[in-house]
Design a protein around this motif. Structure first.
Motif, PDB file in Angstrom:
ATOM      1  N   GLY A  61       5.660 -48.926  -7.777  1.00 34.23           N
ATOM      2  CA  GLY A  61       7.008 -49.235  -7.308  1.00 34.23           C
ATOM      3  C   GLY A  61       7.151 -48.705  -6.107  1.00 34.23           C
ATOM      4  N   GLU A  91      11.062 -40.379  -4.068  1.00 39.64           N
ATOM      5  CA  GLU A  91       9.918 -40.955  -3.397  1.00 39.64           C
ATOM      6  C   GLU A  91       9.561 -40.075  -2.312  1.00 39.64           C
ATOM      7  OE1 GLU A  91      10.661 -45.387  -2.893  1.00 39.64           O
ATOM      8  OE2 GLU A  91      11.191 -45.380  -4.992  1.00 39.64           O
ATOM      9  N   ASN A 142      18.517 -46.757 -12.368  1.00 44.93           N
ATOM     10  CA  ASN A 142      17.669 -45.721 -13.485  1.00 44.93           C
ATOM     11  C   ASN A 142      18.549 -44.539 -13.803  1.00 44.93           C
ATOM     12  OD1 ASN A 142      16.252 -44.108 -14.721  1.00 44.93           O
ATOM     13  ND2 ASN A 142      14.330 -44.184 -13.458  1.00 44.93           N
ATOM     14  N   SER A 210       3.000 -53.567  -9.321  1.00 46.44           N
ATOM     15  CA  SER A 210       4.503 -53.970  -8.633  1.00 46.44           C
ATOM     16  C   SER A 210       4.038 -55.145  -7.838  1.00 46.44           C
ATOM     17  CB  SER A 210       4.938 -52.593  -8.382  1.00 46.44           C
ATOM     18  OG  SER A 210       5.289 -51.546  -9.229  1.00 46.44           O
TER      19      SER A 210
HETATM   20  C1  PLP Z   1      14.082 -47.575 -10.130  1.00 42.60           C
HETATM   21  C2  PLP Z   1      12.851 -47.085  -9.901  1.00 42.60           C
HETATM   22  N1  PLP Z   1      12.187 -47.627  -8.846  1.00 42.60           N
HETATM   23  C3  PLP Z   1      10.941 -47.392  -8.525  1.00 42.60           C
HETATM   24  C4  PLP Z   1      10.327 -46.564  -9.176  1.00 42.60           C
HETATM   25  C5  PLP Z   1       8.814 -46.414  -8.509  1.00 42.60           C
HETATM   26  O1  PLP Z   1       8.015 -46.834  -9.540  1.00 42.60           O
HETATM   27  P1  PLP Z   1       6.435 -46.030  -9.530  1.00 42.60           P
HETATM   28  O2  PLP Z   1       6.435 -45.208 -10.549  1.00 42.60           O
HETATM   29  O3  PLP Z   1       5.521 -47.296 -10.059  1.00 42.60           O
HETATM   30  O4  PLP Z   1       5.996 -45.782  -8.173  1.00 42.60           O
HETATM   31  C6  PLP Z   1      10.749 -46.198 -10.606  1.00 42.60           C
HETATM   32  C7  PLP Z   1       9.939 -45.213 -11.177  1.00 42.60           C
HETATM   33  O5  PLP Z   1      10.295 -45.090 -12.589  1.00 42.60           O
HETATM   34  C8  PLP Z   1      12.006 -46.544 -10.768  1.00 42.60           C
HETATM   35  O6  PLP Z   1      12.468 -45.920 -12.037  1.00 42.60           O
END
Ligand code: PLP
Length: 343
Positions: A61, A91, A142, A210
């Protein structure tokens, strides 16, 4: 040995037997050459589900979000975003590194922005102003506790974006949960997004994967950035098979995760040691407060009873429901919460 009831995240799921079988049978080819038949089909399938032109499968993601921002911005642009967004908090400030952009965090309501506050954050066009070019929304939010954007709010923010010549990116890691909770067709989201990143590896239960979605033109750039970021995979068709299986079998069942999260919230709300508003639990993520702030003690209590949750800020714990949590695990969690006597 007793299995841990793992409520830390919906990313902890392992493939079901049927998903492993689908993966085992997957035809594969070199995806960097565009020759993986399963991935090619999956990209078409998911783009069609959202009514968007094209999609690019990515490993995570985070990569989906960062590629989305990369194809929509120029260095020194500014992106309006909620202060609790994953892109802003989790991130690693990648937007600064990869795209040279600045984020403009706003205080939303449990992760949800409204058009008025976004409007007030759009910069004027003075030489000294950063250039606002993108609005980024997270759906579900989240850190907001799995909250959903009402479609009217998305529409208003989209109109605002269009009238100001801005693009809209949606972090739809859990867009499936939002669609099920709001009873909306996925196209209702796609029509308002310039780029939309979705995950198969959260509530849908796939092990990896993703996708970033958008116009064919933007996705041509996205494919190039995926490669230069090291996300070009070779015979990754088994991941497409897992995602395909998840799309077939694991979307409707998300309603059960939402129901269970709400039931746990109702039980916690009755305890003198915890506080939560069950009406705030819209999907599979539940944030609750430990009244005396001692999250360590409460987490320890659950852990001693074979239940894992995670701290989520001062005095706050997160419990997330997913594929491996049935009513039996829910009942045990509810009983354990009811027996908590505080620290
Ligand atoms: C809302 C949201 N976006 C993006 C991500 C990123 O996903 P990834 O862990 O696959 O990089 C997460 C990860 O939990 C998330 O909760």
């Amino acid at each position: 040995m007793q299995q841990v009831i793992d409520l830390r995240s919906d990313t902890v799921t392992k493939p079901t037997g049927a998903m492993w079988q689908a993966m085992h049978k997957a035809p594969v080819g070199d995806d960097v050459f565009g020759e993986d038949p399963g991935l090619n089909k999956l990209e078409e399938r998911v783009a069609a589900l959202f009514g968007m032109e094209a999609g690019v499968f990515v490993p995570s993601g985070t990569m989906g979000n960062q590629i989305g921002l990369k194809v929509l911005t120029q260095p020194a642009d500014e992106v309006v975003i909620d202060e609790n967004a994953h892109i802003f908090n989790s991130e690693g400030a990648a937007g600064g590194l990869i795209s040279g952009i600045q984020l403009r965090p706003l205080p939303g309501t449990r992760g949800i922005l409204n058009a008025e506050q976004v409007a007030s954050a759009i910069r004027s066009k003075n030489d000294w102003d950063p250039r606002t070019t993108v609005i980024a929304l997270e759906n579900t939010a989240n850190m907001g506790g799995g909250t959903c954007y009402p479609v009217e709010t998305i529409r208003e923010i989209y109109k605002l974006a269009r009238s100001n010549d801005l693009a809209l990116h949606m972090d739809g890691a859990r867009i499936w949960n939002a669609a099920v909770a709001c009873g909306l067709d996925l196209k209702e989201y796609g029509r308002y997004c310039d780029t939309l990143s979705v995950c198969f590896s959260k509530g849908l239960g796939a092990p990896v994967g993703s996708m970033i979605l958008g116009s064919s033109k933007l996705m041509k750039h996205a494919r190039r950035y995926r490669k230069l970021l090291g996300g070009g995979m070779r015979q990754a068709g088994m991941l497409a098979a897992a995602a395909d299986h998840a799309l077939d079998e694991h979307i409707d069942r998300l309603a059960d995760d939402h129901r269970r999260a709400r039931l746990l919230a109702e039980a916690l709300a009755e305890s003198p040691f915890f506080s939560v508003n069950p009406d705030h639990v819209e999907t599979n993520i539940l944030l609750f407060r430990v009244r005396n702030g001692d999250t360590d003690h409460a987490l320890n209590w659950f852990s001693q009873h074979g239940i894992a949750m995670i701290p989520f800020g001062p005095g706050i714990i997160r419990a997330t429901f997913h594929l491996h949590i049935s009513d039996k695990e829910l009942d045990k969690t509810i009983n354990t919460a009811r027996n908590y006597t505080g620290s």
